[in-house]
Motif scaffolding. Sequence first.
Motif, PDB file in Angstrom:
ATOM      1  N   ILE A  85      71.458  26.028  15.572  1.00 23.45           N
ATOM      2  CA  ILE A  85      70.185  26.706  15.802  1.00 23.45           C
ATOM      3  C   ILE A  85      69.017  25.739  15.589  1.00 23.45           C
ATOM      4  O   ILE A  85      69.152  24.740  14.884  1.00 23.45           O
ATOM      5  CB  ILE A  85      70.027  27.927  14.875  1.00 23.45           C
ATOM      6  CG1 ILE A  85      69.957  27.481  13.395  1.00 23.45           C
ATOM      7  CG2 ILE A  85      71.151  28.924  15.095  1.00 23.45           C
ATOM      8  CD1 ILE A  85      69.612  28.610  12.440  1.00 23.45           C
ATOM      9  N   PRO A  86      67.863  26.015  16.175  1.00 25.66           N
ATOM     10  CA  PRO A  86      66.679  25.199  15.912  1.00 25.66           C
ATOM     11  C   PRO A  86      66.077  25.606  14.574  1.00 25.66           C
ATOM     12  O   PRO A  86      66.029  26.793  14.250  1.00 25.66           O
ATOM     13  CB  PRO A  86      65.740  25.557  17.067  1.00 25.66           C
ATOM     14  CG  PRO A  86      66.100  26.976  17.374  1.00 25.66           C
ATOM     15  CD  PRO A  86      67.585  27.106  17.134  1.00 25.66           C
ATOM     16  N   VAL A  87      65.644  24.668  13.778  1.00 26.58           N
ATOM     17  CA  VAL A  87      65.006  24.985  12.495  1.00 26.58           C
ATOM     18  C   VAL A  87      63.755  24.127  12.339  1.00 26.58           C
ATOM     19  O   VAL A  87      63.577  23.122  13.028  1.00 26.58           O
ATOM     20  CB  VAL A  87      65.958  24.745  11.301  1.00 26.58           C
ATOM     21  CG1 VAL A  87      67.150  25.679  11.371  1.00 26.58           C
ATOM     22  CG2 VAL A  87      66.418  23.296  11.238  1.00 26.58           C
ATOM     23  N   TYR A  88      62.909  24.530  11.413  1.00 30.59           N
ATOM     24  CA  TYR A  88      61.689  23.775  11.122  1.00 30.59           C
ATOM     25  C   TYR A  88      61.968  22.787  10.004  1.00 30.59           C
ATOM     26  O   TYR A  88      62.715  23.073   9.058  1.00 30.59           O
ATOM     27  CB  TYR A  88      60.560  24.727  10.719  1.00 30.59           C
ATOM     28  CG  TYR A  88      60.188  25.686  11.816  1.00 30.59           C
ATOM     29  CD1 TYR A  88      59.271  25.337  12.809  1.00 30.59           C
ATOM     30  CD2 TYR A  88      60.765  26.961  11.881  1.00 30.59           C
ATOM     31  CE1 TYR A  88      58.934  26.214  13.819  1.00 30.59           C
ATOM     32  CE2 TYR A  88      60.434  27.849  12.893  1.00 30.59           C
ATOM     33  CZ  TYR A  88      59.523  27.473  13.865  1.00 30.59           C
ATOM     34  OH  TYR A  88      59.199  28.338  14.883  1.00 30.59           O
ATOM     35  N   VAL A  89      61.355  21.616  10.113  1.00 31.18           N
ATOM     36  CA  VAL A  89      61.593  20.537   9.151  1.00 31.18           C
ATOM     37  C   VAL A  89      60.296  20.181   8.438  1.00 31.18           C
ATOM     38  O   VAL A  89      59.252  20.007   9.073  1.00 31.18           O
ATOM     39  CB  VAL A  89      62.147  19.278   9.857  1.00 31.18           C
ATOM     40  CG1 VAL A  89      62.478  18.196   8.826  1.00 31.18           C
ATOM     41  CG2 VAL A  89      63.384  19.620  10.685  1.00 31.18           C
ATOM     42  N   ALA A  90      60.371  20.085   7.123  1.00 30.03           N
ATOM     43  CA  ALA A  90      59.221  19.648   6.325  1.00 30.03           C
ATOM     44  C   ALA A  90      59.627  18.391   5.567  1.00 30.03           C
ATOM     45  O   ALA A  90      60.688  18.345   4.929  1.00 30.03           O
ATOM     46  CB  ALA A  90      58.798  20.731   5.344  1.00 30.03           C
ATOM     47  N   THR A  91      58.801  17.363   5.644  1.00 27.18           N
ATOM     48  CA  THR A  91      59.059  16.106   4.950  1.00 27.18           C
ATOM     49  C   THR A  91      58.039  15.929   3.838  1.00 27.18           C
ATOM     50  O   THR A  91      56.831  15.949   4.083  1.00 27.18           O
ATOM     51  CB  THR A  91      58.971  14.916   5.924  1.00 27.18           C
ATOM     52  OG1 THR A  91      59.876  15.146   7.021  1.00 27.18           O
ATOM     53  CG2 THR A  91      59.354  13.620   5.219  1.00 27.18           C
ATOM     54  N   ASP A  92      58.527  15.789   2.628  1.00 24.42           N
ATOM     55  CA  ASP A  92      57.662  15.669   1.448  1.00 24.42           C
ATOM     56  C   ASP A  92      56.648  16.813   1.388  1.00 24.42           C
ATOM     57  O   ASP A  92      55.473  16.620   1.056  1.00 24.42           O
ATOM     58  CB  ASP A  92      56.928  14.319   1.460  1.00 24.42           C
ATOM     59  CG  ASP A  92      57.893  13.149   1.350  1.00 24.42           C
ATOM     60  OD1 ASP A  92      58.935  13.295   0.691  1.00 24.42           O
ATOM     61  OD2 ASP A  92      57.609  12.093   1.944  1.00 24.42           O
ATOM     62  N   GLY A  93      57.093  17.998   1.745  1.00 22.65           N
ATOM     63  CA  GLY A  93      56.239  19.179   1.672  1.00 22.65           C
ATOM     64  C   GLY A  93      55.323  19.373   2.858  1.00 22.65           C
ATOM     65  O   GLY A  93      54.598  20.370   2.925  1.00 22.65           O
ATOM     66  N   THR A  94      55.325  18.435   3.799  1.00 25.98           N
ATOM     67  CA  THR A  94      54.454  18.542   4.977  1.00 25.98           C
ATOM     68  C   THR A  94      55.240  19.083   6.167  1.00 25.98           C
ATOM     69  O   THR A  94      56.230  18.471   6.587  1.00 25.98           O
ATOM     70  CB  THR A  94      53.877  17.165   5.353  1.00 25.98           C
ATOM     71  OG1 THR A  94      53.158  16.632   4.239  1.00 25.98           O
ATOM     72  CG2 THR A  94      52.954  17.287   6.553  1.00 25.98           C
ATOM     73  N   PRO A  95      54.827  20.242   6.702  1.00 25.90           N
ATOM     74  CA  PRO A  95      55.541  20.800   7.852  1.00 25.90           C
ATOM     75  C   PRO A  95      55.539  19.838   9.025  1.00 25.90           C
ATOM     76  O   PRO A  95      54.525  19.205   9.341  1.00 25.90           O
ATOM     77  CB  PRO A  95      54.746  22.071   8.180  1.00 25.90           C
ATOM     78  CG  PRO A  95      54.079  22.440   6.894  1.00 25.90           C
ATOM     79  CD  PRO A  95      53.746  21.126   6.235  1.00 25.90           C
ATOM     80  N   GLY A  96      56.696  19.726   9.660  1.00 29.35           N
ATOM     81  CA  GLY A  96      56.819  18.852  10.818  1.00 29.35           C
ATOM     82  C   GLY A  96      57.197  19.637  12.052  1.00 29.35           C
ATOM     83  O   GLY A  96      56.705  20.737  12.280  1.00 29.35           O
ATOM     84  N   GLY A  97      58.079  19.083  12.828  1.00 25.15           N
ATOM     85  CA  GLY A  97      58.463  19.723  14.079  1.00 25.15           C
ATOM     86  C   GLY A  97      59.687  20.603  13.936  1.00 25.15           C
ATOM     87  O   GLY A  97      60.049  21.048  12.848  1.00 25.15           O
ATOM     88  N   MET A  98      60.314  20.834  15.069  1.00 23.59           N
ATOM     89  CA  MET A  98      61.471  21.707  15.144  1.00 23.59           C
ATOM     90  C   MET A  98      62.645  20.926  15.717  1.00 23.59           C
ATOM     91  O   MET A  98      62.474  20.062  16.586  1.00 23.59           O
ATOM     92  CB  MET A  98      61.142  22.905  16.045  1.00 23.59           C
ATOM     93  CG  MET A  98      61.964  24.131  15.787  1.00 23.59           C
ATOM     94  SD  MET A  98      61.379  25.503  16.823  1.00 23.59           S
ATOM     95  CE  MET A  98      62.219  26.867  16.014  1.00 23.59           C
TER      96      MET A  98
END
Length: 269
Positions: A85-98
């Motif tokens: 499934i597609p999920v959302y990614v956050a790096t070091d607490g910063t929302p990124g892409g999907m």
Amino acid sequence: MFRVISLGAGVQSTTMALMAAKGELGPMPDCAIFADTGWEPKHVYEHLDRLEKLLPFPVHRVSQGNLRSTIGANRPKGRYLVLDIPVYVATDGTPGGMTNRSCTRDYKIVPIQRKVRELVGLSRKRAPKVPIVEQWIGISLDETIRMKPNREAWITSRWPLIEKRMNRNDCLRWMERNGFDEPRKSSCIGCPYHSNTEWRAIKADPVAWADAVEVDERLRSHPAGAFRLKGDLFLHRSCKPLAEVDLSTPEERGQLNLFLNECEGMCGV
């Protein structure tokens, strides 16, 4: 020409199937096929049970397995975990892409095509290079961006609602005029494309909500990099744990809601 409806059990495909049943679309389809991901809300299966009794052609239910159970499962002979499934990614607490997804292809398109091959006698046989199957797809006028020719030379796609110049609201009005109940949106319980409106509907069902929260927490229960991704993974676009997301409406928060129509997604037609 063998004619088959790709039945998602949502508003558009339900309208299309019922219009065919009433003779407003033709020729009469040979069947409809519903691809079950194993992770649909209870209301989808209940709606499908009712719909089957109204259609003069058979509805085949096919499945590639339970999508929910594969999320985070070990990949055979591989070191990374499965994430269809597609999920959302956050790096070091910063929302990124999907992330990319394979769920639609693996759990919808492939099982339907496998069943069609069986129905037209092409199991374990080479398909012809000319169309012998007409696949009806429930895309409405407000979703024309989704219209794509079929990649299989032996299948030609048809969009009857586009031919009738019908958008989603037209479908709803048709169902009301003809005495049919409006079906709720068809999509997986934990689909990351849900709007907050849809998440609220999931939350109203304690069993479905607990299901989605468990999968969301599962995404972050594995060691870093287990999914071949850097960062923390989330089902909700806010990149917050689903159980902690504020799903209240602007009105409930004392605000004026200027955006009355949230995106309804484009998976379950």
